[in-house]
Scaffold this motif. Structure first.
Motif, PDB file in Angstrom:
ATOM      1  N   ASN A   1       0.826  -1.212   0.000  1.00  0.00           N
ATOM      2  CA  ASN A   1       0.000   0.000   0.000  1.00  0.00           C
ATOM      3  C   ASN A   1       0.859   1.261   0.000  1.00  0.00           C
ATOM      4  O   ASN A   1       0.535   2.250  -0.671  1.00  0.00           O
ATOM      5  N   ILE A   2       1.958   1.232   0.753  1.00  0.00           N
ATOM      6  CA  ILE A   2       2.851   2.400   0.805  1.00  0.00           C
ATOM      7  C   ILE A   2       3.440   2.683  -0.568  1.00  0.00           C
ATOM      8  O   ILE A   2       3.446   3.832  -1.042  1.00  0.00           O
ATOM      9  N   VAL A   3       3.926   1.646  -1.231  1.00  0.00           N
ATOM     10  CA  VAL A   3       4.564   1.823  -2.539  1.00  0.00           C
ATOM     11  C   VAL A   3       3.557   2.247  -3.595  1.00  0.00           C
ATOM     12  O   VAL A   3       3.782   3.196  -4.364  1.00  0.00           O
ATOM     13  N   SER A   4       2.412   1.573  -3.658  1.00  0.00           N
ATOM     14  CA  SER A   4       1.415   1.881  -4.692  1.00  0.00           C
ATOM     15  C   SER A   4       0.819   3.276  -4.506  1.00  0.00           C
ATOM     16  O   SER A   4       0.464   3.951  -5.482  1.00  0.00           O
ATOM     17  N   LYS A   5       0.744   3.730  -3.245  1.00  0.00           N
ATOM     18  CA  LYS A   5       0.203   5.060  -2.976  1.00  0.00           C
ATOM     19  C   LYS A   5       1.161   6.165  -3.443  1.00  0.00           C
ATOM     20  O   LYS A   5       0.732   7.187  -3.997  1.00  0.00           O
ATOM     21  N   ASN A   6       2.456   5.963  -3.231  1.00  0.00           N
ATOM     22  CA  ASN A   6       3.436   7.000  -3.543  1.00  0.00           C
ATOM     23  C   ASN A   6       3.995   6.915  -4.951  1.00  0.00           C
ATOM     24  O   ASN A   6       4.466   7.918  -5.485  1.00  0.00           O
ATOM     25  N   ASP A   7       3.965   5.729  -5.540  1.00  0.00           N
ATOM     26  CA  ASP A   7       4.473   5.572  -6.905  1.00  0.00           C
ATOM     27  C   ASP A   7       3.768   4.389  -7.578  1.00  0.00           C
ATOM     28  O   ASP A   7       4.231   3.249  -7.505  1.00  0.00           O
ATOM     29  N   PRO A   8       2.625   4.660  -8.229  1.00  0.00           N
ATOM     30  CA  PRO A   8       1.858   3.580  -8.871  1.00  0.00           C
ATOM     31  C   PRO A   8       2.630   2.848  -9.957  1.00  0.00           C
ATOM     32  O   PRO A   8       2.284   1.722 -10.323  1.00  0.00           O
ATOM     33  N   TYR A   9       3.691   3.461 -10.479  1.00  0.00           N
ATOM     34  CA  TYR A   9       4.472   2.857 -11.562  1.00  0.00           C
ATOM     35  C   TYR A   9       5.752   2.196 -11.058  1.00  0.00           C
ATOM     36  O   TYR A   9       6.603   1.783 -11.860  1.00  0.00           O
ATOM     37  N   ALA A  10       5.896   2.105  -9.744  1.00  0.00           N
ATOM     38  CA  ALA A  10       7.099   1.479  -9.188  1.00  0.00           C
ATOM     39  C   ALA A  10       7.099  -0.020  -9.469  1.00  0.00           C
ATOM     40  O   ALA A  10       6.042  -0.653  -9.602  1.00  0.00           O
ATOM     41  N   PHE A  11       8.302  -0.580  -9.559  1.00  0.00           N
ATOM     42  CA  PHE A  11       8.460  -2.030  -9.694  1.00  0.00           C
ATOM     43  C   PHE A  11       8.849  -2.588  -8.321  1.00  0.00           C
ATOM     44  O   PHE A  11       9.736  -2.039  -7.652  1.00  0.00           O
ATOM     45  N   MET A  12       8.181  -3.648  -7.901  1.00  0.00           N
ATOM     46  CA  MET A  12       8.486  -4.220  -6.593  1.00  0.00           C
ATOM     47  C   MET A  12       8.464  -5.745  -6.688  1.00  0.00           C
ATOM     48  O   MET A  12       7.559  -6.333  -7.267  1.00  0.00           O
ATOM     49  N   SER A  13       9.498  -6.364  -6.109  1.00  0.00           N
ATOM     50  CA  SER A  13       9.546  -7.824  -6.064  1.00  0.00           C
ATOM     51  C   SER A  13       9.788  -8.262  -4.623  1.00  0.00           C
ATOM     52  O   SER A  13      10.453  -7.569  -3.852  1.00  0.00           O
ATOM     53  N   MET A  14       9.240  -9.443  -4.261  1.00  0.00           N
ATOM     54  CA  MET A  14       9.404  -9.990  -2.915  1.00  0.00           C
ATOM     55  C   MET A  14       9.830 -11.447  -3.022  1.00  0.00           C
ATOM     56  O   MET A  14       9.338 -12.182  -3.875  1.00  0.00           O
ATOM     57  N   SER A  15      10.723 -11.852  -2.145  1.00  0.00           N
ATOM     58  CA  SER A  15      11.154 -13.248  -2.107  1.00  0.00           C
ATOM     59  C   SER A  15      11.418 -13.648  -0.669  1.00  0.00           C
ATOM     60  O   SER A  15      11.881 -12.834   0.146  1.00  0.00           O
ATOM     61  N   GLU A  16      11.109 -14.891  -0.319  1.00  0.00           N
ATOM     62  CA  GLU A  16      11.287 -15.362   1.052  1.00  0.00           C
ATOM     63  C   GLU A  16      12.768 -15.532   1.366  1.00  0.00           C
ATOM     64  O   GLU A  16      13.554 -15.991   0.532  1.00  0.00           O
ATOM     65  N   VAL A  17      13.152 -15.146   2.574  1.00  0.00           N
ATOM     66  CA  VAL A  17      14.540 -15.212   3.021  1.00  0.00           C
ATOM     67  C   VAL A  17      14.677 -16.382   4.002  1.00  0.00           C
ATOM     68  O   VAL A  17      13.894 -16.499   4.950  1.00  0.00           O
TER      69      VAL A  17
END
Length: 292
Positions: free
Chosen positions: A263-279
């Motif tokens: 929500n933080i990323v999409s609110k401030n930059d809808p065009y941002a690229f974000m990836s998540m991976s388990e550590v």
């Protein structure tokens, strides 16, 4: 403001109390509906309590019941939790253990299935869900949970892995008391119980998040304000398609923080690229959320 704070505390108290009651009901159902009828040992202190009941009924003139021994064996662990984890955490642990001891005694055993495999599977699932919900609510169910939380902070291992490790001795006891076929069913039950706990209780699961954005300042400020996480900032990155200047942010979060950071990323930059991976393992400084 004080009114909202009181409401929040009351909601937190009711939530923890409800989780303690749900766990007590779950472990009592698992014990009396599946484990006792299937001649299967549970995990943790519940399993050790069953071992003592089995041995006392065979070799002593009296029987040490599972419900009473479950409470007695937890007493030294209450002290450990009070000293190493927290007073409020331990108080709710005591409530959960007392409720579980009472439920084990009050709920009459019912044999739902004669198949020990069914008893192992359903007993592990029911107890695993109850334990996972209790841990997710910030309380412990006593016994191995207390040791598991302390060791998880030290080693970074998942709670289910620690739980399985400590329960190997119970499998051996099941082999000597009920036979090695029943030991296999006990091992299956403990494994399922550990996996279900891991599936429900996700606090220990860490995620690495990589964010490529043109608006890093707002994202960094809100992540640090809301989630209190450190962030590595890589400047002067370039998008291969647009050739615009971008910034790469790298951070580690708990799995249950995924919705907040999205929500933080999409609110401030809808065009941002974000990836998540388990550590699987973290070295260095990482703030572990403490039970409250």
């Amino acid at each position: 403001m004080d009114h909202f704070e009181r409401l929040s505390r009351r909601h937190n108290f009711i939530s923890k109390l409800s989780a303690a009651f749900f766990y007590a009901l779950a472990v009592a159902v698992a014990l009396n509906f599946f484990w006792h009828p299937g001649k299967i040992y549970a995990s943790g202190v519940t399993g050790f309590s069953q071992v003592l009941e089995s041995l006392s009924s065979r070799y002593l003139p009296f029987t040490l019941t599972t419900s009473s021994m479950y409470f007695v064996l937890n007493i030294p662990l209450f002290i450990l939790g009070w000293l190493k984890i927290g007073k409020k955490f331990t108080l709710f642990t005591i409530i959960a253990v007392i409720l579980a001891s009472i439920m084990m005694k009050l709920i009459a055993p019912i044999k739902l299935s004669y198949d020990p495999i069914i008893c192992a599977i359903f007993g592990g699932v029911v107890n695993g869900v109850g334990t996972g919900i209790a841990l997710k609510s910030g309380i412990s169910t006593g016994g191995i949970d207390v040791l598991g939380i302390i060791l998880r902070r030290k080693t970074g291992k998942s709670f289910g892995q620690i739980n399985i490790f400590f329960n190997l001795i119970i499998v051996i006891c099941a082999g000597f008391v009920f036979g090695w076929t029943r030991a296999l069913y006990t091992a299956l039950n403990i494994f399922i119980n550990g996996r279900v706990i891991d599936a429900v209780y996700t606090q220990h699961q860490k995620m690495q998040v990589i964010i490529v954005t043109e608006h890093p300042t707002e994202i960094v400020e809100q992540i640090q304000e809301k989630m209190h996480r450190g962030i590595t900032i890589l400047h002067d990155a370039e998008g291969a398609y647009s050739h615009n200047e971008k910034t790469v942010l790298i951070t580690i979060i708990d799995r249950y923080d995924m919705y907040d950071i999205y929500n933080i990323v999409s609110k401030n930059d809808p065009y941002a690229f974000m990836s998540m991976s388990e550590v699987s393992k973290i070295y260095g400084r990482f703030i572990e959320q403490k039970p409250v």
